[in-house]
Design an enzyme around this catalytic site. Structure first.
Site, PDB file in Angstrom:
ATOM      1  N   LYS A 169       0.844  -1.211   0.000  1.00 37.76           N
ATOM      2  CA  LYS A 169       0.000   0.000   0.000  1.00 37.76           C
ATOM      3  C   LYS A 169       0.872   1.252   0.000  1.00 37.76           C
ATOM      4  O   LYS A 169       1.591   1.516   0.967  1.00 37.76           O
ATOM      5  CB  LYS A 169      -0.874   0.026   1.261  1.00 37.76           C
ATOM      6  CG  LYS A 169      -1.870   1.185   1.240  1.00 37.76           C
ATOM      7  CD  LYS A 169      -2.420   1.500   2.615  1.00 37.76           C
ATOM      8  CE  LYS A 169      -1.587   2.503   3.343  1.00 37.76           C
ATOM      9  NZ  LYS A 169      -1.600   3.848   2.749  1.00 37.76           N
ATOM     10  N   GLY A 220       7.420   4.927   7.842  1.00 36.28           N
ATOM     11  CA  GLY A 220       6.572   6.097   8.078  1.00 36.28           C
ATOM     12  C   GLY A 220       6.944   6.736   9.395  1.00 36.28           C
ATOM     13  O   GLY A 220       8.066   6.558   9.895  1.00 36.28           O
ATOM     14  N   SER A 221       6.000   7.455   9.971  1.00 34.22           N
ATOM     15  CA  SER A 221       6.314   8.225  11.178  1.00 34.22           C
ATOM     16  C   SER A 221       6.320   7.334  12.419  1.00 34.22           C
ATOM     17  O   SER A 221       5.697   6.260  12.439  1.00 34.22           O
ATOM     18  CB  SER A 221       5.283   9.338  11.351  1.00 34.22           C
ATOM     19  OG  SER A 221       4.006   8.761  11.561  1.00 34.22           O
ATOM     20  N   THR A 222       6.966   7.800  13.456  1.00 35.99           N
ATOM     21  CA  THR A 222       7.014   7.059  14.725  1.00 35.99           C
ATOM     22  C   THR A 222       5.617   6.954  15.337  1.00 35.99           C
ATOM     23  O   THR A 222       5.253   5.909  15.877  1.00 35.99           O
ATOM     24  CB  THR A 222       8.006   7.754  15.679  1.00 35.99           C
ATOM     25  OG1 THR A 222       9.309   7.643  15.093  1.00 35.99           O
ATOM     26  CG2 THR A 222       8.027   7.108  17.053  1.00 35.99           C
ATOM     27  N   THR A 224       2.718   6.731  13.799  1.00 36.13           N
ATOM     28  CA  THR A 224       1.983   5.648  13.139  1.00 36.13           C
ATOM     29  C   THR A 224       2.640   4.305  13.444  1.00 36.13           C
ATOM     30  O   THR A 224       1.946   3.294  13.611  1.00 36.13           O
ATOM     31  CB  THR A 224       1.920   5.880  11.615  1.00 36.13           C
ATOM     32  OG1 THR A 224       1.502   7.218  11.369  1.00 36.13           O
ATOM     33  CG2 THR A 224       0.938   4.936  10.955  1.00 36.13           C
ATOM     34  N   GLU A 242      10.539   1.205  10.011  1.00 38.29           N
ATOM     35  CA  GLU A 242      11.527   2.248   9.688  1.00 38.29           C
ATOM     36  C   GLU A 242      10.839   3.578   9.922  1.00 38.29           C
ATOM     37  O   GLU A 242       9.954   3.970   9.154  1.00 38.29           O
ATOM     38  CB  GLU A 242      11.988   2.126   8.222  1.00 38.29           C
ATOM     39  CG  GLU A 242      12.737   0.843   7.915  1.00 38.29           C
ATOM     40  CD  GLU A 242      14.103   0.759   8.583  1.00 38.29           C
ATOM     41  OE1 GLU A 242      14.561   1.760   9.175  1.00 38.29           O
ATOM     42  OE2 GLU A 242      14.709  -0.328   8.533  1.00 38.29           O
ATOM     43  N   CYS A 276      14.028  10.985   5.953  1.00 47.69           N
ATOM     44  CA  CYS A 276      14.116  10.485   7.338  1.00 47.69           C
ATOM     45  C   CYS A 276      15.505  10.742   7.900  1.00 47.69           C
ATOM     46  O   CYS A 276      15.648  11.034   9.088  1.00 47.69           O
ATOM     47  CB  CYS A 276      13.770   9.008   7.389  1.00 47.69           C
ATOM     48  SG  CYS A 276      14.677   7.996   6.227  1.00 47.69           S
ATOM     49  N   GLU A 373      10.882  16.582  14.762  1.00 51.57           N
ATOM     50  CA  GLU A 373      11.306  16.260  13.403  1.00 51.57           C
ATOM     51  C   GLU A 373      10.557  17.202  12.463  1.00 51.57           C
ATOM     52  O   GLU A 373       9.352  17.056  12.260  1.00 51.57           O
ATOM     53  CB  GLU A 373      10.952  14.804  13.069  1.00 51.57           C
ATOM     54  CG  GLU A 373      11.366  14.416  11.678  1.00 51.57           C
ATOM     55  CD  GLU A 373      10.859  13.046  11.223  1.00 51.57           C
ATOM     56  OE1 GLU A 373       9.738  12.653  11.589  1.00 51.57           O
ATOM     57  OE2 GLU A 373      11.587  12.392  10.453  1.00 51.57           O
TER      58      GLU A 373
HETATM   59  P1  NAD Z   1       2.845   8.286   8.074  1.00 51.52           P
HETATM   60  O1  NAD Z   1       3.206   7.467   9.258  1.00 51.52           O
HETATM   61  O2  NAD Z   1       1.827   9.331   8.210  1.00 51.52           O
HETATM   62  O3  NAD Z   1       2.327   7.343   6.890  1.00 51.52           O
HETATM   63  C1  NAD Z   1       3.096   6.276   6.387  1.00 51.52           C
HETATM   64  C2  NAD Z   1       2.168   5.237   5.790  1.00 51.52           C
HETATM   65  O4  NAD Z   1       1.366   4.684   6.830  1.00 51.52           O
HETATM   66  C3  NAD Z   1       1.202   5.774   4.748  1.00 51.52           C
HETATM   67  O5  NAD Z   1       1.082   4.821   3.711  1.00 51.52           O
HETATM   68  C4  NAD Z   1      -0.093   5.891   5.531  1.00 51.52           C
HETATM   69  O6  NAD Z   1      -1.258   5.808   4.721  1.00 51.52           O
HETATM   70  C5  NAD Z   1      -0.004   4.706   6.452  1.00 51.52           C
HETATM   71  N1  NAD Z   1      -0.802   4.779   7.679  1.00 51.52           N
HETATM   72  C6  NAD Z   1      -1.318   5.878   8.287  1.00 51.52           C
HETATM   73  N2  NAD Z   1      -1.963   5.525   9.427  1.00 51.52           N
HETATM   74  C7  NAD Z   1      -1.828   4.187   9.546  1.00 51.52           C
HETATM   75  C8  NAD Z   1      -2.237   3.234  10.535  1.00 51.52           C
HETATM   76  N3  NAD Z   1      -2.929   3.587  11.631  1.00 51.52           N
HETATM   77  N4  NAD Z   1      -1.899   1.947  10.352  1.00 51.52           N
HETATM   78  C9  NAD Z   1      -1.171   1.567   9.274  1.00 51.52           C
HETATM   79  N5  NAD Z   1      -0.767   2.417   8.311  1.00 51.52           N
HETATM   80  C10 NAD Z   1      -1.087   3.711   8.445  1.00 51.52           C
HETATM   81  O7  NAD Z   1       4.236   8.847   7.533  1.00 51.52           O
HETATM   82  P2  NAD Z   1       4.469   9.845   6.303  1.00 51.52           P
HETATM   83  O8  NAD Z   1       4.030  11.198   6.749  1.00 51.52           O
HETATM   84  O9  NAD Z   1       3.915   9.253   5.065  1.00 51.52           O
HETATM   85  O10 NAD Z   1       6.055   9.811   6.169  1.00 51.52           O
HETATM   86  C11 NAD Z   1       6.902  10.660   6.849  1.00 51.52           C
HETATM   87  C12 NAD Z   1       7.535   9.944   8.018  1.00 51.52           C
HETATM   88  O11 NAD Z   1       8.193   8.769   7.569  1.00 51.52           O
HETATM   89  C13 NAD Z   1       8.619  10.766   8.703  1.00 51.52           C
HETATM   90  O12 NAD Z   1       8.509  10.641  10.100  1.00 51.52           O
HETATM   91  C14 NAD Z   1       9.911  10.113   8.230  1.00 51.52           C
HETATM   92  O13 NAD Z   1      11.012  10.309   9.080  1.00 51.52           O
HETATM   93  C15 NAD Z   1       9.488   8.692   8.129  1.00 51.52           C
HETATM   94  N6  NAD Z   1      10.373   7.946   7.235  1.00 51.52           N
HETATM   95  C16 NAD Z   1      11.229   7.028   7.771  1.00 51.52           C
HETATM   96  C17 NAD Z   1      12.106   6.345   6.949  1.00 51.52           C
HETATM   97  C18 NAD Z   1      13.068   5.337   7.515  1.00 51.52           C
HETATM   98  O14 NAD Z   1      13.603   4.546   6.749  1.00 51.52           O
HETATM   99  N7  NAD Z   1      13.303   5.299   8.804  1.00 51.52           N
HETATM  100  C19 NAD Z   1      12.115   6.597   5.590  1.00 51.52           C
HETATM  101  C20 NAD Z   1      11.235   7.545   5.074  1.00 51.52           C
HETATM  102  C21 NAD Z   1      10.355   8.210   5.912  1.00 51.52           C
END
Ligand code: NAD
Length: 472
Positions: A169, A220-222, A224, A242, A276, A373
């Site tokens: 997804k 994604g974010s910490t 989530t 991650e 990130c 962040e």
């Molecule tokens: P996000 O957590 O908002 O969303 C990430 C994904 O999770 C999206 O596909 C979203 O639709 C999905 N999602 C949202 N709520 C969910 C839930 N309750 N259960 C399951 N999935 C859900 O993050 P974002 O805003 O898309 O990305 C930015 C963040 O990602 C930043 O914090 C960044 O540091 C982090 N990031 C980390 C890495 C790494 O490798 N550590 C790499 C890239 C980005």
């Protein structure tokens, strides 16, 4: 408006009754509609992945590897179209899009060469003990919007090489490249091996709760990530998380400010800081603070911000309205607290989610711009005098994704680097990644590893097989 991209389930394009507009962040105009998958679509995708699992798992490793490498060829054959689509949906500049699409091709080709041989623990003729790596089953991949295709490939390639099937997804902010890749992949893979479904955040949550999925690989974010971990407990899913970071960079007093400014600039502002592992706190020794700050401002003035489709643009907009508003709010907080901008600080009123490169002059250590962040082009420059003190400040964060140290004396830099609490620490370089280099976060920046054989192992169960002849 058209819906040119479809979800792919069991090798087929599947129509959905609801759609949402994908927005170009440089213009704020809709690019096209994209499909919103329902719970029923998710169920169908999981069933398709389950049914194809045993056939895919039992295919010889060399055949799986060859097909994963062919996925890289598919992107390569459509390289320019992927680059333009990525710029349009994500907002990044041309060089950044070339890096991401080139990286996606490279990762598919290189991870396709990886394998995890069994480890023979005891080998006495008929008696043998072997530790082997078996696939988990159906992997749920969930990706963010900053590097949509590359971060999807970081999951697809090892999951499939290891013998798993997948439901993937993309972020609702950047679904297009991934949906297109999912469709193209069906010309190479057997049906059901890779299913790509787009939808809102709730679709991600349904995936993490789904009993048919054996592992979630999430970027994604910490915030989530915590929710993912909690709902994945229903069937004790395996997890790779991650997550976010607040990476420090430490600049030692022996640097040449003029020479280092360009590297430090890109360490922080690549992908408009929606990275990130962007440097998000820049600690500069007081002896060189003014000179480094001056050179950073001078370099920043040479960088062109705009629509990535325009020649010469190096930095694009923030990818979406939600993040744009968050960064604006952070800038407002800096102003409210009387913090001084060395450059930037005010967004222009023109269309597009553009925020100028903003450098904040030595704000207090507990201010929001230091602690949070930002995930946007706002960088606090922080002065330090004492090495122990700067190490303490660098480590004083719930995050531990990456860090960097910059100085002429490489041994001193390494001594500092080894005391930093982060999954990756770069010395006099940054953002060096490879399919063979382990990447993952410490503390609340994540759980588990991507890339390298450590990353491949995360898509496997460990099985011990013990053989002995029957006693006669
Ligand atoms: P996000 O957590 O908002 O969303 C990430 C994904 O999770 C999206 O596909 C979203 O639709 C999905 N999602 C949202 N709520 C969910 C839930 N309750 N259960 C399951 N999935 C859900 O993050 P974002 O805003 O898309 O990305 C930015 C963040 O990602 C930043 O914090 C960044 O540091 C982090 N990031 C980390 C890495 C790494 O490798 N550590 C790499 C890239 C980005």
């Amino acid at each position: 408006m058209d819906t040119p991209y479809a979800i792919t389930i069991n090798g087929k394009r599947v129509p959905t009754s609801t759609t949402r507009a994908a927005i170009n962040p440089a213009t704020e105009k809709a690019i096209c509609l994209f499909p919103l998958a329902t719970r029923e679509h998710l169920d169908q995708a999981v069933v398709a992945a389950q049914e194809s699992f045993s056939i895919w798992r039992d295919r010889p490793l060399e055949e799986r590897q060859a097909l994963v490498a062919k996925l890289g060829d598919l992107i390569s054959e459509n390289r320019e179209s992927f680059i333009r689509l990525l710029i349009t949906e994500q907002g990044k500049g041309r060089a950044g899009a070339e890096w991401e699409i080139g990286g996606s091709i490279h990762w598919l080709h290189e991870i396709a060469k990886q394998s995890l041989p069994s480890e023979v623990i005891v080998d006495k003729g008929e008696e043998q003990i072997v530790t082997r790596y078996t696939p988990i089953g159906v992997i749920g991949g969930i990706t963010p919007w900053n590097f949509p295709l590359l971060l999807a490939v970081w999951k697809i390639a090892p999951a499939l090489v290891a013998g798993n099937t997948m439901v993937l997804k993309p972020s609702p902010y950047t679904p297009l490249c991934t949906l297109w890749f999912g469709e193209l992949a069906q010309t190479v893979l057997p049906p059901g091996v890779l299913n790509v479904i787009s939808g809102g955040d709730e679709l991600g949550q349904w995936m993490t709760e789904h009993p048919g999925i054996g592992k979630i690989s999430f970027t994604g974010s910490t915030v989530t990530g915590r929710k993912v971990m909690s709902s994945a407990s229903v069937n004790l899913k395996r997890l790779t998380l991650e997550l976010g970071g607040n990476d420090p960079a430490i600049v030692l007093p022996d640097v040449d400010p003029k020479k280092i400014a360009k590297d430090l600039f890109w360490a922080s502002f690549a992908n408009s800081s929606q990275f990130c592992v962007a440097c998000k706190r820049l600690y500069i020794h007081e002896d060189v603070y003014d000179a480094v700050a001056h050179e950073l401002v001078e370099y920043a003035k040479t960088v062109t911000v705009g629509d990535g489709l325009t020649d010469g643009v190096e930095l694009g907009p923030i990818q979406n309205r939600m993040q744009y508003d968050k960064v604006l709010n952070l800038l407002q907080d800096c102003r409210d607290r009387g913090q001084r901008f060395l450059i930037g600080g005010e967004a222009s009123a023109s269309p597009g989610y553009f925020i100028p490169v903003s450098l904040v002059d030595n704000p207090p250590e507990d201010s929001r711009v230091v602690v949070e962040e930002a995930f946007g082009p706002v960088l606090p420059l922080l002065k330090y005098r004492d090495i122990d003190d700067v190490i303490r400040r660098a480590n004083n964060s719930p995050y531990g994704l990456a860090a960097s140290v910059w100085g002429k004396d490489v041994r001193s830099a390494e001594a500092i680097a080894s005391r930093l609490e982060a999954g990756t620490v770069w010395i006099n370089q940054i953002h060096t990644f490879s399919p063979d280099i382990a990447f993952g976060g410490h503390k609340q920046s994540g759980i588990g590893i991507e890339n390298s054989l450590h990353g491949l192992a995360e898509y496997c169960n460990t099985q011990t097989l013990m053989r002995k002849p029957l006693a006669v």
